[in-house]
Design a protein around this motif. Structure first.
Motif, PDB file in Angstrom:
ATOM      1  N   TYR A   2      55.336  78.413  38.802  1.00 22.34           N
ATOM      2  CA  TYR A   2      54.474  78.519  39.981  1.00 22.34           C
ATOM      3  C   TYR A   2      54.076  77.133  40.468  1.00 22.34           C
ATOM      4  O   TYR A   2      53.827  76.231  39.679  1.00 22.34           O
ATOM      5  CB  TYR A   2      53.223  79.337  39.651  1.00 22.34           C
ATOM      6  CG  TYR A   2      52.392  79.625  40.871  1.00 22.34           C
ATOM      7  CD1 TYR A   2      52.857  80.510  41.837  1.00 22.34           C
ATOM      8  CD2 TYR A   2      51.169  78.995  41.085  1.00 22.34           C
ATOM      9  CE1 TYR A   2      52.119  80.759  42.988  1.00 22.34           C
ATOM     10  CE2 TYR A   2      50.430  79.254  42.220  1.00 22.34           C
ATOM     11  CZ  TYR A   2      50.905  80.127  43.169  1.00 22.34           C
ATOM     12  OH  TYR A   2      50.170  80.373  44.305  1.00 22.34           O
ATOM     13  N   ASP A   8      45.807  77.066  47.064  1.00 18.18           N
ATOM     14  CA  ASP A   8      45.470  76.925  45.640  1.00 18.18           C
ATOM     15  C   ASP A   8      44.846  75.559  45.358  1.00 18.18           C
ATOM     16  O   ASP A   8      43.884  75.440  44.607  1.00 18.18           O
ATOM     17  CB  ASP A   8      46.720  77.066  44.765  1.00 18.18           C
ATOM     18  CG  ASP A   8      47.380  78.421  44.903  1.00 18.18           C
ATOM     19  OD1 ASP A   8      46.690  79.435  44.769  1.00 18.18           O
ATOM     20  OD2 ASP A   8      48.597  78.455  45.161  1.00 18.18           O
ATOM     21  N   PHE A  11      41.378  75.422  46.618  1.00 21.79           N
ATOM     22  CA  PHE A  11      40.492  76.212  45.763  1.00 21.79           C
ATOM     23  C   PHE A  11      40.074  75.410  44.523  1.00 21.79           C
ATOM     24  O   PHE A  11      38.896  75.365  44.162  1.00 21.79           O
ATOM     25  CB  PHE A  11      41.194  77.506  45.342  1.00 21.79           C
ATOM     26  CG  PHE A  11      40.422  78.300  44.326  1.00 21.79           C
ATOM     27  CD1 PHE A  11      39.411  79.157  44.730  1.00 21.79           C
ATOM     28  CD2 PHE A  11      40.690  78.178  42.972  1.00 21.79           C
ATOM     29  CE1 PHE A  11      38.680  79.878  43.799  1.00 21.79           C
ATOM     30  CE2 PHE A  11      39.964  78.893  42.031  1.00 21.79           C
ATOM     31  CZ  PHE A  11      38.964  79.755  42.449  1.00 21.79           C
ATOM     32  N   ILE A 148      49.553  86.635  39.531  1.00 26.03           N
ATOM     33  CA  ILE A 148      48.776  87.427  40.497  1.00 26.03           C
ATOM     34  C   ILE A 148      47.405  87.765  39.905  1.00 26.03           C
ATOM     35  O   ILE A 148      46.379  87.637  40.573  1.00 26.03           O
ATOM     36  CB  ILE A 148      49.568  88.692  40.892  1.00 26.03           C
ATOM     37  CG1 ILE A 148      50.740  88.295  41.799  1.00 26.03           C
ATOM     38  CG2 ILE A 148      48.662  89.709  41.594  1.00 26.03           C
ATOM     39  CD1 ILE A 148      51.767  89.399  42.026  1.00 26.03           C
ATOM     40  N   ARG A 150      45.887  86.065  37.616  1.00 24.15           N
ATOM     41  CA  ARG A 150      45.134  84.807  37.525  1.00 24.15           C
ATOM     42  C   ARG A 150      44.432  84.517  38.847  1.00 24.15           C
ATOM     43  O   ARG A 150      43.240  84.225  38.885  1.00 24.15           O
ATOM     44  CB  ARG A 150      46.064  83.625  37.188  1.00 24.15           C
ATOM     45  CG  ARG A 150      45.337  82.296  37.090  1.00 24.15           C
ATOM     46  CD  ARG A 150      46.281  81.098  37.031  1.00 24.15           C
ATOM     47  NE  ARG A 150      46.852  80.758  38.321  1.00 24.15           N
ATOM     48  CZ  ARG A 150      46.234  80.025  39.259  1.00 24.15           C
ATOM     49  NH1 ARG A 150      45.028  79.539  39.038  1.00 24.15           N
ATOM     50  NH2 ARG A 150      46.823  79.761  40.412  1.00 24.15           N
ATOM     51  N   GLN A 151      45.175  84.641  39.921  1.00 23.17           N
ATOM     52  CA  GLN A 151      44.582  84.332  41.225  1.00 23.17           C
ATOM     53  C   GLN A 151      43.444  85.309  41.534  1.00 23.17           C
ATOM     54  O   GLN A 151      42.341  84.907  41.895  1.00 23.17           O
ATOM     55  CB  GLN A 151      45.654  84.390  42.319  1.00 23.17           C
ATOM     56  CG  GLN A 151      46.698  83.299  42.148  1.00 23.17           C
ATOM     57  CD  GLN A 151      47.670  83.204  43.321  1.00 23.17           C
ATOM     58  OE1 GLN A 151      47.437  83.761  44.384  1.00 23.17           O
ATOM     59  NE2 GLN A 151      48.767  82.506  43.116  1.00 23.17           N
ATOM     60  N   TRP A 152      43.745  86.591  41.386  1.00 21.19           N
ATOM     61  CA  TRP A 152      42.756  87.603  41.748  1.00 21.19           C
ATOM     62  C   TRP A 152      41.470  87.453  40.939  1.00 21.19           C
ATOM     63  O   TRP A 152      40.362  87.673  41.444  1.00 21.19           O
ATOM     64  CB  TRP A 152      43.370  88.996  41.542  1.00 21.19           C
ATOM     65  CG  TRP A 152      42.344  90.085  41.586  1.00 21.19           C
ATOM     66  CD1 TRP A 152      41.765  90.638  42.696  1.00 21.19           C
ATOM     67  CD2 TRP A 152      41.744  90.744  40.463  1.00 21.19           C
ATOM     68  NE1 TRP A 152      40.861  91.595  42.335  1.00 21.19           N
ATOM     69  CE2 TRP A 152      40.819  91.682  40.975  1.00 21.19           C
ATOM     70  CE3 TRP A 152      41.908  90.625  39.081  1.00 21.19           C
ATOM     71  CZ2 TRP A 152      40.060  92.502  40.145  1.00 21.19           C
ATOM     72  CZ3 TRP A 152      41.150  91.437  38.262  1.00 21.19           C
ATOM     73  CH2 TRP A 152      40.236  92.370  38.797  1.00 21.19           C
ATOM     74  N   SER A 153      41.592  87.066  39.656  1.00 22.63           N
ATOM     75  CA  SER A 153      40.410  87.015  38.791  1.00 22.63           C
ATOM     76  C   SER A 153      39.647  85.698  38.903  1.00 22.63           C
ATOM     77  O   SER A 153      38.585  85.549  38.306  1.00 22.63           O
ATOM     78  CB  SER A 153      40.811  87.267  37.332  1.00 22.63           C
ATOM     79  OG  SER A 153      41.699  86.265  36.890  1.00 22.63           O
ATOM     80  N   SER A 154      40.174  84.738  39.676  1.00 18.05           N
ATOM     81  CA  SER A 154      39.539  83.419  39.738  1.00 18.05           C
ATOM     82  C   SER A 154      38.260  83.482  40.571  1.00 18.05           C
ATOM     83  O   SER A 154      38.297  83.808  41.754  1.00 18.05           O
ATOM     84  CB  SER A 154      40.491  82.388  40.349  1.00 18.05           C
ATOM     85  OG  SER A 154      41.568  82.149  39.470  1.00 18.05           O
ATOM     86  N   ILE A 155      37.134  83.172  39.935  1.00 22.59           N
ATOM     87  CA  ILE A 155      35.818  83.215  40.582  1.00 22.59           C
ATOM     88  C   ILE A 155      35.657  84.536  41.322  1.00 22.59           C
ATOM     89  O   ILE A 155      35.310  84.583  42.512  1.00 22.59           O
ATOM     90  CB  ILE A 155      35.577  81.996  41.483  1.00 22.59           C
ATOM     91  CG1 ILE A 155      35.977  80.716  40.737  1.00 22.59           C
ATOM     92  CG2 ILE A 155      34.101  81.922  41.889  1.00 22.59           C
ATOM     93  CD1 ILE A 155      35.491  79.441  41.357  1.00 22.59           C
ATOM     94  N   HIS A 156      35.930  85.609  40.636  1.00 23.29           N
ATOM     95  CA  HIS A 156      35.762  86.928  41.232  1.00 23.29           C
ATOM     96  C   HIS A 156      34.263  87.202  41.388  1.00 23.29           C
ATOM     97  O   HIS A 156      33.525  87.146  40.403  1.00 23.29           O
ATOM     98  CB  HIS A 156      36.406  87.997  40.350  1.00 23.29           C
ATOM     99  CG  HIS A 156      36.587  89.293  41.062  1.00 23.29           C
ATOM    100  ND1 HIS A 156      35.515  90.035  41.500  1.00 23.29           N
ATOM    101  CD2 HIS A 156      37.700  89.967  41.442  1.00 23.29           C
ATOM    102  CE1 HIS A 156      35.971  91.123  42.116  1.00 23.29           C
ATOM    103  NE2 HIS A 156      37.295  91.098  42.098  1.00 23.29           N
ATOM    104  N   LEU A 227      46.348  95.438  40.443  1.00 26.06           N
ATOM    105  CA  LEU A 227      44.999  94.905  40.660  1.00 26.06           C
ATOM    106  C   LEU A 227      43.969  96.012  40.817  1.00 26.06           C
ATOM    107  O   LEU A 227      42.859  95.919  40.289  1.00 26.06           O
ATOM    108  CB  LEU A 227      44.973  93.994  41.899  1.00 26.06           C
ATOM    109  CG  LEU A 227      45.809  92.726  41.800  1.00 26.06           C
ATOM    110  CD1 LEU A 227      45.646  91.886  43.065  1.00 26.06           C
ATOM    111  CD2 LEU A 227      45.442  91.906  40.579  1.00 26.06           C
TER     112      LEU A 227
END
Lengths: 557, 168
Positions: A2, A8, A11, A148, A150-156, A227
Motif C-alpha cells: 500500500y 492518507d 491524515f 481497509i 485499518r483506514q476505517w478504524s483510524s480515529i473512529h 465494515l
C-alpha cells in the motif's frame, strides 16, 4: 504494497499535529497526567519501568526497505541502536525521550508510518498472515481487507473509547498463521459453494488472564459487508461490554457472560437494523486497494534450483537453514525466507539498526522490495528465488541473522518480562535465552521438530503462553519467581488452550522441566513425523505429568 | 452551566432536575428517564418541551416510543473515557432519525468535542474551565480528514472512496 495518497498523508500529518498539541498542553499543565495518559496511549506512547516506550504500527506486518531503513535510523538516532519487534506486528523503541517523540513521529510519517492506535482502548493495529500474497495454500490475499479495516478504524469517532483494547486479525489461508481465533475478531477468507469469496468470522477470542478461543459467529460473510459487520460487533461491545473492571472488559468476557448465542443474536440484529449502505464495500474499491498488493512480477524459474542443490550438497549448515527457514512459495522456483530474530541465547524479537539495514538491502536485491514482520517476532522475505538463497544466506550469516530455527524449539515467543515491563511478575527473556542455549538450532532441535514455546512474565499473557505447544507463565509467589508450564496449546486453525501440568518450577529448574517434557515426547512419539502437538493430543497429559512430578527421588538428582 | 451549541456559548433554556423534583408544567426540564416515565401521564395533554437525562447503561429501546415527545436527550458522560454515549448518539441520529438536541453532560473535555460532534451530539454542558476557554477561543483539536462517515457529513458525491472525506 500500500502507498499513501494525499489523503492518507494529510491524515497522518493531522494526527501528528494533534498529538504534538497534546504534548504541549501536557507540558503547560492544561492536560492532567490522567487525561494525557489516554491520549499518549492512543498514540503508542507508554511509560515503562525505565523510560517512555514508543510502539510503532506495522500494519499487517508489511514493510518496504525504505521503511525498515527509517526504523534503523530511529533506533540509532533516538534509541540505543536497536528495536524490538512484538507479537502484534509492531516495533517498540524502549528508550526514546518524550520530547523527541513528536520528531520521531514526523520521521515515521515521512515513510508512511505512524503509531496511531498501537495502544489504548480502541481498535488496535490490524494484523494478518505474514505469508500473505505468497503462501502456497492461500485462498486470497488478506492484506487489502486489512488495509481497509485499518483506514476505517483510524480515529473512529464512535469507537475511540471502548471498554478495553480491541484486536483484529485476518488470515487468507486455511492454515492460520495469524492466530485469528485468539483475537477479539478474527476473519478467515473462505469460498462459499458458489465460489464467491467471503469471511468466516470469529469473535471473542483472547488470551490474557482469562483465555478464550473465539466463537465462529459467521460461516460466510460477503466481503462487501466487512465494515458493516465489524461495526455491528464493535457497537454491541461498546454499548454492552463491562466497564466496571478492566480485567473483565474485553469482548471475550461479554461473549462469555452474555452467552454466545445471545451475543450472535445481538450482533445479527444490529447488523440487520443498519439499513444504510454507507459502509458497503464497493467491488471497485476492493479492486482499487487490491491493486496495491498485486504480486510482484516473478520470472519463471524451474522448480529445482541447481545453485541451491550444489550448495546444499557441500554445506550442511546451509541445508539446515533451507530446510527449516524456507517455506513453500506459491510459485515454483521461489521460497519464503524467515529471518529468525531468535539468535541462540539472544533476546527474542530484537534487531539492531545494522541488521535492519541488511534486511532492507536484501529485500531490494533479492526480495522484490518486500519485508514482513511475523507475529512470531521474526522477519520474512516473501519472494526470494531459490537460486539466490546462497547469497541471501551468506549475507544473513555475516550479520548473525542466519539462525536456522524457524518453527523449532528455540524460535521462542517471549514478552519483555521484568527486564522492561512494569506489569511483569517474573523474568521471561532470560528464561527464553536459557532454553534457546539448551536446545540451540542444530541437529537436536531439528530432530525435536515443530515446537512452539511461548513465555509470559505475568498473567496478562503478552507472550501468548496459553497457545504455546509448551507455554511458560512466570509468576511471583512470596517474592520468588515460579514458572507454570502448560502443554498442548495451539494458536492455529486447531486453536486450543494449553493444560497446566501442575505445580510450578523455580527459575533455576524451569529449563530442566522443559527438557523433561521434550525428552518424554521424544520417547513416546509414534514416529519422527509425529510432532509434539500431535503426540500430546494423542497421549494427553499423563505421561508428561509422570515425567515431571513422579521421578524416583535420587535417581534424577 | 455554560452550554456550547452550534459554535458558541448560548443561554441554556433548560433545567436539569433530579428524581423526586417536580417537573414544571412549563416544561424546559430535563428529567431522569425513570422520573419522566413515572410522571409522563401528567403531560399527556401538554405540548411543553421536555427532555430526558440518560445514563450510559440505558438502552435506547427503553425510551424509543418517547422520542417524538422529547426535545432534548441529555447523555451522561460519567467519565470522558466512557464510549457508550457515542454509540447512543449515533443510533439516535442515524437509526431513529432523532432531530432534537443531543446534549453531552458530565465530564465533557475539549479533546472529545470533535468525535462527539461526529457522532451527532450538538450541545455540550461545559464545566471544565480549560475546555470552556478553548471553545471560546474557537480551538477544537482534532483531525481534518476522516476515514468514516460521520453524522450529518454526507460523503462528497463523486469524491474518491466510499468513506473518506475532508472535515468540515
Amino acid at each position: 504494497m500500500y502507498r499513501y495518497d494525499e489523503f492518507d498523508a494529510a491524515f497522518v500529518a493531522d494526527r501528528l499535529n494533534q498529538f504534538s498539541d497534546q504534548v504541549q498542553r501536557r507540558l503547560s499543565g492544561e492536560l492532567t497526567e490522567e487525561q494525557f495518559r489516554i491520549h499518549r496511549l492512543m498514540n503508542g506512547v507508554y511509560l515503562q519501568l525505565h523510560a517512555y516506550m514508543l510502539r510503532v504500527a506495522i500494519p499487517y506486518g508489511a514493510l518496504s526497505p525504505r521503511q525498515l531503513r527509517k526504523l534503523a535510523h530511529i533506533a540509532r538516532r533516538y534509541d540505543k541502536g536497536f528495536g524490538h519487534f512484538t507479537t502484534r506486528q509492531n516495533i517498540q523503541f524502549n528508550w526514546p525521550a518524550l520530547k523527541d517523540i513528536p520528531e520521531i513521529l514526523g520521521e515515521l510519517a515521512s515513510v508512511e508510518m505512524h503509531a496511531i492506535q498501537t495502544s489504548g482502548n480502541c481498535i488496535r493495529n490490524v494484523t494478518a498472515d505474514h505469508f500473505a500474497g505468497a503462501a502456497a495454500d492461500e485462498i486470497e490475499d488478506p492484506r487489502p481487507y486489512a488495509e481497509i479495516l485499518r483506514q476505517w478504524s483510524s480515529i473512529h469517532p464512535e469507537f475511540t473509547y471502548l471498554p478495553r483494547k480491541f484486536k483484529l486479525a485476518l488470515s487468507g489461508a486455511p492454515h492460520d498463521r495469524a492466530a485469528i481465533q485468539v483475537h477479539d475478531i478474527g476473519y478467515q477468507l473462505v469460498k462459499n459453494e458458489a465460489g464467491e469469496t467471503g469471511f468466516a468470522v470469529y469473535v471473542g477470542g483472547g488470551l490474557g488472564r482469562t483465555p478464550m478461543v473465539g466463537h465462529k459467529i459467521r460461516d460466510f460473510l460477503p466481503t462487501k459487508d466487512l465494515l458493516a459487520y465489524t461495526q455491528a460487533i464493535v457497537r454491541v461491545y461498546n454499548l454492552e461490554g463491562r466497564r466496571d473492571n478492566k480485567y473483565k472488559a474485553r469482548i471475550k468476557i461479554l461473549v462469555h457472560e452474555k452467552g454466545f448465542e445471545a451475543m450472535r443474536d445481538a450482533v445479527e440484529a444490529e447488523f440487520a437494523a443498519d439499513k444504510s449502505d454507507l459502509l458497503a464495500l464497493p467491488q471497485n474499491e476492493i479492486a482499487r486497494i487490491s491493486a496495491y498488493f498485486a504480486p510482484p512480477a516473478l520470472t519463471e524459474r524451474p522448480a529445482d534450483s541447481q545453485a541451491l542443490k550444489a550448495r546444499r550438497a557441500r554445506d550442511p549448515a546451509f541445508a539446515g537453514f533451507v530446510d527449516v527457514n524456507v517455506a513453500k512459495h506459491r510459485q515454483d522456483g521461489y521460497g519464503l525466507v524467515t529471518i529468525s530474530l531468535k539468535p541462540i541465547g539472544g533476546i527474542p524479537g530484537d534487531a539492531t539498526a545494522e541488521q535492519m539495514e541488511l534486511v532492507a538491502e536484501l529485500a531490494e536485491k533479492f526480495g522484490h522490495d518486500e519485508i514482513r514482520v511475523s507475529h512470531e517476532q521474526n522477519l520474512v522475505l516473501p519472494h526470494v528465488a531459490l537460486d539466490d538463497l546462497p547469497a541471501v544466506y551468506d549475507a544473513l550469516r555475516a550479520q548473525g541473522l542466519a539462525t536456522a530455527n524457524a518453527g523449532l524449539i528455540s524460535d521462542i515467543i517471549s514478552c519483555p518480562g521484568m527486564d522492561y515491563c512494569s506489569l511483569a511478575t517474573a523474568r521471561s527473556i532470560p528464561v527464553a535465552q536459557r532454553i534457546s542455549e539448551r536446545f540451540a538450532d542444530g541437529p537436536r532441535a531439528r530432530e525435536i521438530g515443530a515446537m512452539k514455546i511461548k513465555i509470559s512474565g505475568c498473567i496478562n499473557a503478552c507472550g501468548h503462553h496459553h497457545v504455546g505447544h509448551i507455554g511458560i507463565l512466570g509468576l511471583e509467589r512470596k517474592g520468588v519467581e515460579t514458572y507454570q508450564l502448560t502443554l498442548g496449546g495451539s494458536g492455529d486453525e486447531s486453536c486450543t488452550l494449553g493444560d497446566i501440568t501442575g505445580p510450578g518450577f523455580s527459575y533455576e529448574d524451569v529449563v530442566d522441566a522443559v527438557e523433561t517434557v521434550v525428552d518424554a515426547y521424544m520417547g513416546l512419539r509414534a514416529s519422527p513425523d509425529e510432532d509434539f502437538l500431535s503426540a500430546y493430543r494423542r497421549v494427553g497429559m499423563a505421561p508428561f505429568k509422570k515425567a515431571l512430578y513422579e521421578r524416583d527421588s535420587g535417581s534424577d538428582i | 452551566m455554560p452550554l456550547y451549541k452550534n459554535g458558541s456559548f448560548v443561554q441554556d433554556a433548560w433545567t436539569t432536575i433530579r428524581e423526586g423534583e417536580a417537573i414544571s408544567p412549563a416544561g424546559h426540564v430535563i428529567a431522569p428517564l425513570a422520573w419522566w416515565q413515572a410522571e409522563r401521564q401528567a403531560f399527556d395533554q401538554s405540548h411543553v418541551p421536555i427532555g430526558v437525562l440518560i445514563e450510559p447503561g440505558a438502552s435506547i429501546d427503553d425510551f424509543i416510543a418517547d422520542l417524538p415527545r422529547l426535545a432534548v436527550i441529555a447523555l451522561v458522560i460519567p467519565k470522558f473515557q466512557d464510549g457508550r454515549p457515542y454509540s447512543m448518539a449515533r443510533l439516535l441520529r442515524e437509526r431513529h432519525g432523532y432531530k432534537g438536541e443531543v446534549r453531552a453532560t458530565g465530564e465533557v473535555l475539549i479533546d472529545q468535542i470533535q468525535p462527539m460532534l461526529r457522532c451527532g451530539f450538538d450541545a455540550f454542558e461545559i464545566t471544565d474551565p480549560i475546555t470552556q476557554a478553548a471553545l471560546e477561543a474557537g480551538r477544537i483539536p482534532g483531525v481534518a480528514h476522516f476515514y468514516q462517515p460521520g453524522v450529518n457529513e454526507a460523503p462528497q458525491p463523486g469524491a474518491r472512496p466510499w468513506l473518506r472525506q475532508a472535515g468540515r
